[in-house]
Design a protein around this motif. Sequence first.
Motif, PDB file in Angstrom:
ATOM      1  N   LEU A  69       0.849  -1.194   0.000  1.00 25.49           N
ATOM      2  CA  LEU A  69       0.000   0.000   0.000  1.00 25.49           C
ATOM      3  C   LEU A  69       0.879   1.236   0.000  1.00 25.49           C
ATOM      4  CD1 LEU A  69      -2.593  -1.103   2.697  1.00 25.49           C
ATOM      5  CD2 LEU A  69      -2.881  -1.129   0.213  1.00 25.49           C
ATOM      6  N   ARG A  70       0.725   2.066  -1.032  1.00 27.06           N
ATOM      7  CA  ARG A  70       1.434   3.348  -1.094  1.00 27.06           C
ATOM      8  C   ARG A  70       0.479   4.412  -0.600  1.00 27.06           C
ATOM      9  NH1 ARG A  70       4.374   3.659  -6.875  1.00 27.06           N
ATOM     10  NH2 ARG A  70       3.740   1.579  -7.440  1.00 27.06           N
ATOM     11  N   ILE A  71       0.902   5.119   0.435  1.00 30.39           N
ATOM     12  CA  ILE A  71      -0.002   6.043   1.115  1.00 30.39           C
ATOM     13  C   ILE A  71       0.582   7.450   1.117  1.00 30.39           C
ATOM     14  CG2 ILE A  71      -1.084   6.576   3.338  1.00 30.39           C
ATOM     15  CD1 ILE A  71      -1.036   3.459   3.780  1.00 30.39           C
ATOM     16  N   THR A  72      -0.274   8.402   0.761  1.00 31.10           N
ATOM     17  CA  THR A  72       0.057   9.812   0.886  1.00 31.10           C
ATOM     18  C   THR A  72      -0.755  10.340   2.062  1.00 31.10           C
ATOM     19  OG1 THR A  72       0.401   9.978  -1.494  1.00 31.10           O
ATOM     20  CG2 THR A  72       0.086  12.045  -0.294  1.00 31.10           C
ATOM     21  N   LEU A  73      -0.089  11.060   2.943  1.00 31.70           N
ATOM     22  CA  LEU A  73      -0.740  11.567   4.149  1.00 31.70           C
ATOM     23  C   LEU A  73      -1.197  13.007   3.972  1.00 31.70           C
ATOM     24  CD1 LEU A  73       1.736  10.103   6.796  1.00 31.70           C
ATOM     25  CD2 LEU A  73      -0.485   9.183   6.107  1.00 31.70           C
ATOM     26  N   ASP A  74      -2.197  13.377   4.749  1.00 28.69           N
ATOM     27  CA  ASP A  74      -2.679  14.755   4.803  1.00 28.69           C
ATOM     28  C   ASP A  74      -1.657  15.562   5.605  1.00 28.69           C
ATOM     29  OD1 ASP A  74      -3.939  17.153   5.175  1.00 28.69           O
ATOM     30  OD2 ASP A  74      -5.536  16.354   6.447  1.00 28.69           O
ATOM     31  N   LYS A  75      -0.933  16.419   4.923  1.00 30.49           N
ATOM     32  CA  LYS A  75       0.171  17.138   5.567  1.00 30.49           C
ATOM     33  C   LYS A  75      -0.273  18.428   6.248  1.00 30.49           C
ATOM     34  CE  LYS A  75       3.270  15.059   2.263  1.00 30.49           C
ATOM     35  NZ  LYS A  75       2.281  14.346   1.490  1.00 30.49           N
ATOM     36  N   THR A  76      -1.574  18.675   6.321  1.00 28.39           N
ATOM     37  CA  THR A  76      -2.047  19.879   7.008  1.00 28.39           C
ATOM     38  C   THR A  76      -1.952  19.726   8.525  1.00 28.39           C
ATOM     39  OG1 THR A  76      -4.353  19.142   6.990  1.00 28.39           O
ATOM     40  CG2 THR A  76      -3.610  20.499   5.126  1.00 28.39           C
ATOM     41  N   ASN A  77      -1.865  18.506   8.997  1.00 25.97           N
ATOM     42  CA  ASN A  77      -1.723  18.243  10.431  1.00 25.97           C
ATOM     43  C   ASN A  77      -0.257  17.930  10.726  1.00 25.97           C
ATOM     44  OD1 ASN A  77      -1.574  17.036  12.991  1.00 25.97           O
ATOM     45  ND2 ASN A  77      -3.618  16.168  12.829  1.00 25.97           N
ATOM     46  N   PRO A  78       0.410  18.706  11.581  1.00 21.81           N
ATOM     47  CA  PRO A  78       1.833  18.480  11.849  1.00 21.81           C
ATOM     48  C   PRO A  78       2.109  17.135  12.534  1.00 21.81           C
ATOM     49  CG  PRO A  78       0.982  20.240  13.247  1.00 21.81           C
ATOM     50  CD  PRO A  78      -0.105  19.884  12.285  1.00 21.81           C
ATOM     51  N   ARG A  79       1.130  16.519  13.155  1.00 20.39           N
ATOM     52  CA  ARG A  79       1.306  15.236  13.841  1.00 20.39           C
ATOM     53  C   ARG A  79       0.869  14.050  12.969  1.00 20.39           C
ATOM     54  NH1 ARG A  79       3.659  14.007  17.677  1.00 20.39           N
ATOM     55  NH2 ARG A  79       2.179  12.528  18.492  1.00 20.39           N
ATOM     56  N   ALA A  80       0.486  14.321  11.718  1.00 24.75           N
ATOM     57  CA  ALA A  80      -0.072  13.282  10.851  1.00 24.75           C
ATOM     58  C   ALA A  80       0.851  12.081  10.721  1.00 24.75           C
ATOM     59  CB  ALA A  80      -0.395  13.862   9.471  1.00 24.75           C
ATOM     60  N   PHE A  81       2.109  12.314  10.444  1.00 21.07           N
ATOM     61  CA  PHE A  81       3.042  11.202  10.234  1.00 21.07           C
ATOM     62  C   PHE A  81       3.153  10.345  11.494  1.00 21.07           C
ATOM     63  CE2 PHE A  81       7.218   9.205  10.117  1.00 21.07           C
ATOM     64  CZ  PHE A  81       7.179   8.577   8.880  1.00 21.07           C
ATOM     65  N   ASP A  82       3.420  10.975  12.633  1.00 17.53           N
ATOM     66  CA  ASP A  82       3.595  10.222  13.880  1.00 17.53           C
ATOM     67  C   ASP A  82       2.334   9.464  14.272  1.00 17.53           C
ATOM     68  OD1 ASP A  82       6.208  11.122  14.087  1.00 17.53           O
ATOM     69  OD2 ASP A  82       5.650  12.841  15.324  1.00 17.53           O
ATOM     70  N   GLU A  83       1.179  10.094  14.113  1.00 18.00           N
ATOM     71  CA  GLU A  83      -0.077   9.432  14.477  1.00 18.00           C
ATOM     72  C   GLU A  83      -0.393   8.280  13.524  1.00 18.00           C
ATOM     73  OE1 GLU A  83      -2.942  12.603  14.706  1.00 18.00           O
ATOM     74  OE2 GLU A  83      -2.001  13.448  16.512  1.00 18.00           O
ATOM     75  N   PHE A  84      -0.117   8.474  12.244  1.00 14.29           N
ATOM     76  CA  PHE A  84      -0.336   7.401  11.282  1.00 14.29           C
ATOM     77  C   PHE A  84       0.573   6.211  11.586  1.00 14.29           C
ATOM     78  CE2 PHE A  84       0.843   5.040   7.543  1.00 14.29           C
ATOM     79  CZ  PHE A  84      -0.385   4.694   7.014  1.00 14.29           C
ATOM     80  N   ILE A  85       1.859   6.476  11.786  1.00 13.11           N
ATOM     81  CA  ILE A  85       2.823   5.398  12.047  1.00 13.11           C
ATOM     82  C   ILE A  85       2.445   4.634  13.308  1.00 13.11           C
ATOM     83  CG2 ILE A  85       5.239   4.891  12.630  1.00 13.11           C
ATOM     84  CD1 ILE A  85       4.731   5.531   9.656  1.00 13.11           C
ATOM     85  N   ALA A  86       2.080   5.334  14.364  1.00 13.48           N
ATOM     86  CA  ALA A  86       1.692   4.667  15.614  1.00 13.48           C
ATOM     87  C   ALA A  86       0.492   3.749  15.381  1.00 13.48           C
ATOM     88  CB  ALA A  86       1.377   5.696  16.693  1.00 13.48           C
ATOM     89  N   ALA A  87      -0.483   4.202  14.627  1.00 14.42           N
ATOM     90  CA  ALA A  87      -1.665   3.383  14.357  1.00 14.42           C
ATOM     91  C   ALA A  87      -1.330   2.214  13.433  1.00 14.42           C
ATOM     92  CB  ALA A  87      -2.774   4.250  13.748  1.00 14.42           C
ATOM     93  N   ALA A  88      -0.485   2.434  12.421  1.00 13.93           N
ATOM     94  CA  ALA A  88      -0.116   1.368  11.481  1.00 13.93           C
ATOM     95  C   ALA A  88       0.687   0.275  12.177  1.00 13.93           C
ATOM     96  CB  ALA A  88       0.666   1.948  10.306  1.00 13.93           C
ATOM     97  N   ARG A  89       1.536   0.658  13.125  1.00 15.83           N
ATOM     98  CA  ARG A  89       2.311  -0.341  13.883  1.00 15.83           C
ATOM     99  C   ARG A  89       1.405  -1.307  14.643  1.00 15.83           C
ATOM    100  NH1 ARG A  89       7.912   0.870  15.105  1.00 15.83           N
ATOM    101  NH2 ARG A  89       8.447   2.934  14.350  1.00 15.83           N
ATOM    102  N   ALA A  90       0.224  -0.864  15.007  1.00 14.13           N
ATOM    103  CA  ALA A  90      -0.697  -1.678  15.806  1.00 14.13           C
ATOM    104  C   ALA A  90      -1.470  -2.694  14.963  1.00 14.13           C
ATOM    105  CB  ALA A  90      -1.671  -0.769  16.551  1.00 14.13           C
ATOM    106  N   VAL A  91      -1.335  -2.639  13.642  1.00 16.60           N
ATOM    107  CA  VAL A  91      -2.029  -3.596  12.770  1.00 16.60           C
ATOM    108  C   VAL A  91      -1.129  -4.814  12.608  1.00 16.60           C
ATOM    109  CG1 VAL A  91      -3.038  -3.977  10.483  1.00 16.60           C
ATOM    110  CG2 VAL A  91      -3.199  -1.709  11.559  1.00 16.60           C
ATOM    111  N   PRO A  92      -1.517  -5.969  13.170  1.00 17.48           N
ATOM    112  CA  PRO A  92      -0.632  -7.137  13.151  1.00 17.48           C
ATOM    113  C   PRO A  92      -0.290  -7.636  11.752  1.00 17.48           C
ATOM    114  CG  PRO A  92      -2.636  -7.599  14.421  1.00 17.48           C
ATOM    115  CD  PRO A  92      -2.763  -6.213  13.863  1.00 17.48           C
ATOM    116  N   GLU A  93      -1.153  -7.422  10.789  1.00 20.25           N
ATOM    117  CA  GLU A  93      -0.905  -7.900   9.426  1.00 20.25           C
ATOM    118  C   GLU A  93       0.035  -6.997   8.633  1.00 20.25           C
ATOM    119  OE1 GLU A  93      -4.776  -9.461  10.927  1.00 20.25           O
ATOM    120  OE2 GLU A  93      -3.953  -7.442  10.779  1.00 20.25           O
ATOM    121  N   VAL A  94       0.412  -5.870   9.184  1.00 25.08           N
ATOM    122  CA  VAL A  94       1.395  -4.997   8.537  1.00 25.08           C
ATOM    123  C   VAL A  94       2.785  -5.504   8.917  1.00 25.08           C
ATOM    124  CG1 VAL A  94       2.366  -2.669   8.435  1.00 25.08           C
ATOM    125  CG2 VAL A  94      -0.118  -2.979   8.475  1.00 25.08           C
ATOM    126  N   LEU A  95       3.485  -6.063   7.924  1.00 34.39           N
ATOM    127  CA  LEU A  95       4.811  -6.621   8.166  1.00 34.39           C
ATOM    128  C   LEU A  95       5.920  -5.595   8.049  1.00 34.39           C
ATOM    129  CD1 LEU A  95       4.791 -10.045   6.275  1.00 34.39           C
ATOM    130  CD2 LEU A  95       4.225  -9.554   8.658  1.00 34.39           C
TER     131      LEU A  95
END
Length: 152
Positions: A69-95
């Motif tokens: 999955l190639r994902i482009t993030l909404d860059k209007t939120n300065p915390r977007a990257f960190d919040e996305f990464i934290a949530a993606a890490r919690a998905v067990p099927e994401v290797l």
Amino acid sequence: MRIDDSDRRLLRQLMAAPGASTAELAARAGMTEATCWRKLDRLRNAGILRGQQAVIDWRALGWQVEVSLRITLDKTNPRAFDEFIAAARAVPEVLEIQSFLGRVDVRLNVIARDMGHYQQIYRDRILTLPHISDLEALMHLSDIKSEESLPL
């Protein structure tokens, strides 16, 4: 730290036979066991040899689908990257999670048992990740080259 030819030879043998004992590695690399042990210890302390791990073939365990999955993030939120990464890490099927410079910000490597399972993961876990502005899915068909060893 500079590595010499005997360090390279030892690393090549370790990549070729990661489960070998120190005595076996020493014999394969043409050095004494004591020298081999010291070199391995020095390589670990220098951070070159970061450890050993079991590599499990998830396909052999019944996981049949792999999607990048190639994902482009909404860059209007300065915390977007960190919040996305934290949530993606919690998905067990994401290797795997990789970040990029350019139009695509993040790549997720996702596995599933079958297409029905992937659809469930996609709807329930991927689409609920925060700050996604664009997403492109690439279905994995085959590995042409997947090399774990280095050209030492």
